[in-house]
Write a protein that holds these residues in place. Sequence first.
Motif, PDB file in Angstrom:
ATOM      1  N   MET A  45       0.822  -1.212   0.000  1.00  0.00           N
ATOM      2  CA  MET A  45       0.000   0.000   0.000  1.00  0.00           C
ATOM      3  C   MET A  45       0.858   1.265   0.000  1.00  0.00           C
ATOM      4  SD  MET A  45      -2.908   1.433  -0.152  1.00  0.00           S
ATOM      5  CE  MET A  45      -4.139   0.212   0.243  1.00  0.00           C
ATOM      6  N   VAL A  46       1.871   1.291   0.837  1.00  0.00           N
ATOM      7  CA  VAL A  46       2.736   2.478   0.893  1.00  0.00           C
ATOM      8  C   VAL A  46       3.334   2.759  -0.479  1.00  0.00           C
ATOM      9  CG1 VAL A  46       4.945   3.333   1.792  1.00  0.00           C
ATOM     10  CG2 VAL A  46       3.265   2.314   3.351  1.00  0.00           C
ATOM     11  N   HIS A  47       3.750   1.722  -1.170  1.00  0.00           N
ATOM     12  CA  HIS A  47       4.403   1.926  -2.457  1.00  0.00           C
ATOM     13  C   HIS A  47       3.407   2.171  -3.590  1.00  0.00           C
ATOM     14  CE1 HIS A  47       7.695   0.705   0.061  1.00  0.00           C
ATOM     15  NE2 HIS A  47       8.438   1.408  -0.779  1.00  0.00           N
ATOM     16  N   ALA A  48       2.173   1.745  -3.419  1.00  0.00           N
ATOM     17  CA  ALA A  48       1.123   2.115  -4.371  1.00  0.00           C
ATOM     18  C   ALA A  48       0.838   3.616  -4.273  1.00  0.00           C
ATOM     19  CB  ALA A  48      -0.145   1.307  -4.113  1.00  0.00           C
ATOM     20  N   VAL A  49       0.775   4.116  -3.050  1.00  0.00           N
ATOM     21  CA  VAL A  49       0.544   5.551  -2.846  1.00  0.00           C
ATOM     22  C   VAL A  49       1.724   6.358  -3.395  1.00  0.00           C
ATOM     23  CG1 VAL A  49       0.248   7.364  -1.104  1.00  0.00           C
ATOM     24  CG2 VAL A  49      -1.008   5.209  -0.900  1.00  0.00           C
ATOM     25  N   LEU A  50       2.928   5.887  -3.142  1.00  0.00           N
ATOM     26  CA  LEU A  50       4.111   6.564  -3.693  1.00  0.00           C
ATOM     27  C   LEU A  50       4.026   6.606  -5.218  1.00  0.00           C
ATOM     28  CD1 LEU A  50       6.957   7.799  -3.602  1.00  0.00           C
ATOM     29  CD2 LEU A  50       7.857   5.460  -3.508  1.00  0.00           C
ATOM     30  N   ALA A  51       3.608   5.521  -5.831  1.00  0.00           N
ATOM     31  CA  ALA A  51       3.522   5.462  -7.290  1.00  0.00           C
ATOM     32  C   ALA A  51       2.518   6.483  -7.824  1.00  0.00           C
ATOM     33  CB  ALA A  51       3.158   4.057  -7.744  1.00  0.00           C
ATOM     34  N   VAL A  52       1.386   6.624  -7.152  1.00  0.00           N
ATOM     35  CA  VAL A  52       0.399   7.618  -7.588  1.00  0.00           C
ATOM     36  C   VAL A  52       0.989   9.023  -7.482  1.00  0.00           C
ATOM     37  CG1 VAL A  52      -1.844   8.666  -7.086  1.00  0.00           C
ATOM     38  CG2 VAL A  52      -1.604   6.173  -7.090  1.00  0.00           C
ATOM     39  N   ALA A  53       1.678   9.295  -6.387  1.00  0.00           N
ATOM     40  CA  ALA A  53       2.302  10.611  -6.221  1.00  0.00           C
ATOM     41  C   ALA A  53       3.328  10.874  -7.324  1.00  0.00           C
ATOM     42  CB  ALA A  53       2.961  10.716  -4.849  1.00  0.00           C
ATOM     43  N   CYS A  54       4.101   9.871  -7.660  1.00  0.00           N
ATOM     44  CA  CYS A  54       5.091  10.023  -8.727  1.00  0.00           C
ATOM     45  C   CYS A  54       4.420  10.248 -10.078  1.00  0.00           C
ATOM     46  CB  CYS A  54       5.989   8.787  -8.786  1.00  0.00           C
ATOM     47  SG  CYS A  54       7.141   8.645  -7.409  1.00  0.00           S
ATOM     48  N   ALA A  55       3.313   9.549 -10.316  1.00  0.00           N
ATOM     49  CA  ALA A  55       2.584   9.714 -11.574  1.00  0.00           C
ATOM     50  C   ALA A  55       1.993  11.116 -11.682  1.00  0.00           C
ATOM     51  CB  ALA A  55       1.485   8.662 -11.679  1.00  0.00           C
TER      52      ALA A  55
END
Length: 115
Positions: A45-55
């Motif tokens: 979950m933490v890295h899914a949220v990071l991915a959205v922020a990066c996108a």
Amino acid sequence: MSLSRNLVVFAAFNGALAVALGAFAAHGASPQVKTLLTTGAHYQMVHAVLAVACAVWGARLAVIAGWLASVGGLVFGLALSAIALLSLPAMGAVAPIGGGLMIAGWVTLILAAAR
């Protein structure tokens, strides 16, 4: 579909899977299984949220960081799930690959931010 949009779709799938695994861990898993599933779901979950922020940021290097983090979170979470649910201890050798990808994502994000 742009690279950033694909990343958001992938990250959203990752987030949904993390919620499902976490819910199963909380409501239907034995104590031994619960620990592995909870840990995997948390990192995923933490890295899914990071991915959205990066996108959302959209810079090419940030998008690469998001892909590394999101794929790493998925690999790590699924490896721990396979150990817990399928009794596949050999997947313990796969989990560090996910961890390495997550670390690479954070390092790439550092580089994107330093530019």
